[in-house]
Design an enzyme around this catalytic site. Structure first.
Site, PDB file in Angstrom:
ATOM      1  N   ARG A 201       0.856  -1.201   0.000  1.00 29.02           N
ATOM      2  CA  ARG A 201       0.000   0.000   0.000  1.00 29.02           C
ATOM      3  C   ARG A 201       0.885   1.242   0.000  1.00 29.02           C
ATOM      4  NH1 ARG A 201      -2.551   1.153   4.456  1.00 29.02           N
ATOM      5  NH2 ARG A 201      -3.195  -0.992   4.791  1.00 29.02           N
TER       6      ARG A 201
ATOM      7  N   ASP B  64      -2.783  23.914  -8.286  1.00 27.84           N
ATOM      8  CA  ASP B  64      -3.149  22.901  -9.283  1.00 27.84           C
ATOM      9  C   ASP B  64      -2.526  23.363 -10.597  1.00 27.84           C
ATOM     10  OD1 ASP B  64      -4.291  21.309 -11.258  1.00 27.84           O
ATOM     11  OD2 ASP B  64      -6.281  21.271 -10.327  1.00 27.84           O
TER      12      ASP B  64
ATOM     13  N   LYS C 128      -3.840  13.800 -17.329  1.00 31.28           N
ATOM     14  CA  LYS C 128      -3.862  14.736 -18.445  1.00 31.28           C
ATOM     15  C   LYS C 128      -2.518  14.691 -19.177  1.00 31.28           C
ATOM     16  CE  LYS C 128      -7.906  15.397 -16.775  1.00 31.28           C
ATOM     17  NZ  LYS C 128      -8.251  16.428 -15.815  1.00 31.28           N
TER      18      LYS C 128
ATOM     19  N   TYR D 202     -11.107  23.716 -11.792  1.00 37.71           N
ATOM     20  CA  TYR D 202     -11.645  22.421 -12.178  1.00 37.71           C
ATOM     21  C   TYR D 202     -12.973  22.183 -11.445  1.00 37.71           C
ATOM     22  CZ  TYR D 202     -12.140  17.408 -12.660  1.00 37.71           C
ATOM     23  OH  TYR D 202     -12.635  16.157 -12.921  1.00 37.71           O
TER      24      TYR D 202
END
Ligand SMILES: *Cc1c(COP(=O)(O)O)cnc(C)c1O
Length: 383
Positions: A50, A176, A201, A103
């Site tokens: 993990r 961002d 992206k 966004y």
């Protein structure tokens, strides 16, 4: 090795050679668990997958290098998982200031879900520094979150100035930077504390991986909380996705430079189009954020632009329906060009004008892209 150019290091994914086979492409590590040493320790540092996966760590090393992030980079299961991990690492009652134009998925989460977590959120036009200064509350605001260039208007926020405003109030600045990419902007070198990308992206660039990343300027309580949040909640990236992302990033510079150059050419040609009311692109001198963008972006202004059509909403939806080469789909940053009527997907409460089409420029021939768009826009007036 580290004095080599970023494009060199990225092309070779940091020059990693597999020690067992001498392969120039690293293997995909799929093990979930690792053997303990004879002395009961874990000298490799790998205990359980993990938090510990070598394929993920190799992609994170490329991202930390690209972002010039001394404290390193962390991959997440998606851009949203990365962004939400930042907010969930704050304490209930903390105050957050965020860009109003951003966004839409994250804006919705901040407006509707973050408050259930006990955060107080104020939205502000972050390109207006006076408004940003007025919105932060010294001693109470813990985080300023900006997106630049921001979806889908491509407004530009001055990262260095926003960092000063946040720090003066005792808050941290997170950026961002999905639409700038580390090729054009390195927010941590401009004073930001955290940088986030949807790696779905342009970082991956092939529209076949959902991933997100955070990178930090320095170790801090917040960065430790973010690491613990990812570890404990398990919002991790799988090894196959990490491998694909690392493969995609090898061509990041050539894709990004080509896509940005093409976006710039399209923006200039569309500005002269009789049925285009406005082109929104920070590379154009008439764009309100152009001067700041020219300062904090290098090598181009990104692959994203929007156009507003003189014919209004019906003309915009009609043009998006008529294109043949551009693909009418959401998302951005891939090698294939995408077009979208944003207001249709963002719904009520969106600051997006209804006559706006968002364009994500791919790597196809720029002339073909212009002709296809031109035909689709003009056909509306003949109809
Ligand atoms: C796509 C996107 C996100 C969300 O990322 P996912 O990987 O889809 O979760 C966040 N910010 C920006 C600017 C984006 O374009």
């Amino acid at each position: 090795m580290t004095d080599w150019n970023k494009r060199t290091l990225t092309a070779q994914a940091m020059g990693h050679i597999d020690p067992l086979t001498r392969a120039v492409v690293p293997p995909i590590h799929v093990a979930t668990t690792y053997i303990r040493d004879a002395d009961n320790g874990y000298s490799s540092g790998y205990i359980y997958a993990r938090p510990h996966n070598a394929t993920v760590h190799e992609a994170e090393a490329v991202l930390a290098m690209l972002e010039e992030a001394p404290a390193g980079a962390l991959l997440f299961a998606s851009g949203m998982a990365a962004a939400v991990a930042v907010f969930e690492s704050l304490a209930p009652g903390d105050h957050v200031v965020a860009s109003r134009v951003m966004y839409w998925g994250l804006r919705n989460w901040l407006a509707n879900e973050a408050t259930r977590w006990g955060l107080a959120v104020d939205f502000v036009e972050s390109d207006d520094l006076d408004a940003l200064r007025a919105a932060v509350q010294p001693g109470r605001t813990r985080l300023v979150w900006i997106e630049t260039p921001s979806n889908p208007m491509w407004t530009i926020t001055d990262i260095a100035a926003a960092a000063d405003i946040a720090h003066a109030a005792g808050a941290r600045l997170a950026v961002d930077s999905t639409c700038a990419s580390p090729v054009h902007t390195r927010p941590l070198t401009l004073g930001a504390d955290l940088v986030m990308h949807s790696a779905s992206k342009v970082l991956n660039g092939h529209s076949d991986v959902i991933a997100g990343v955070l990178a930090a300027r320095e170790d801090s309580d917040l960065w430790e909380r973010i690491k613990a949040t990812r570890h404990n909640r398990g919002a991790i990236l799988g090894p196959f996705e990490a491998y694909l992302l690392q493969r995609g990033m090898r061509t990041l510079h050539v894709r990004q430079e080509r896509q940005s150059a093409s976006a710039m050419a399209l923006a200039q040609r569309l500005t002269a189009h009789p049925m285009v009311a406005q082109v929104l692109y920070p590379g154009l001198p008439q764009h309100p954020g152009h001067d700041v963008a020219a300062r904090q972006m290098s090598g181009g202004f990104g692959y994203m632009l929007s156009v507003r059509l003189t014919g209004g909403e019906a003309a915009a939806i009609g043009a998006a329906a008529r294109v043949r080469l551009w693909k009418r789909a959401t998302s951005l940053g891939g090698v294939e060009s995408l077009i979208e009527h944003r207001a249709s997907i963002e719904g009520t409460g969106s600051p997006c004008p209804t006559d706006l089409l968002r364009l994500s420029t791919g790597i196809e021939d720029t002339g073909d892209l212009f002709d296809d768009l031109d035909e689709a826009i003009r056909a509306g007036s003949r109809g």
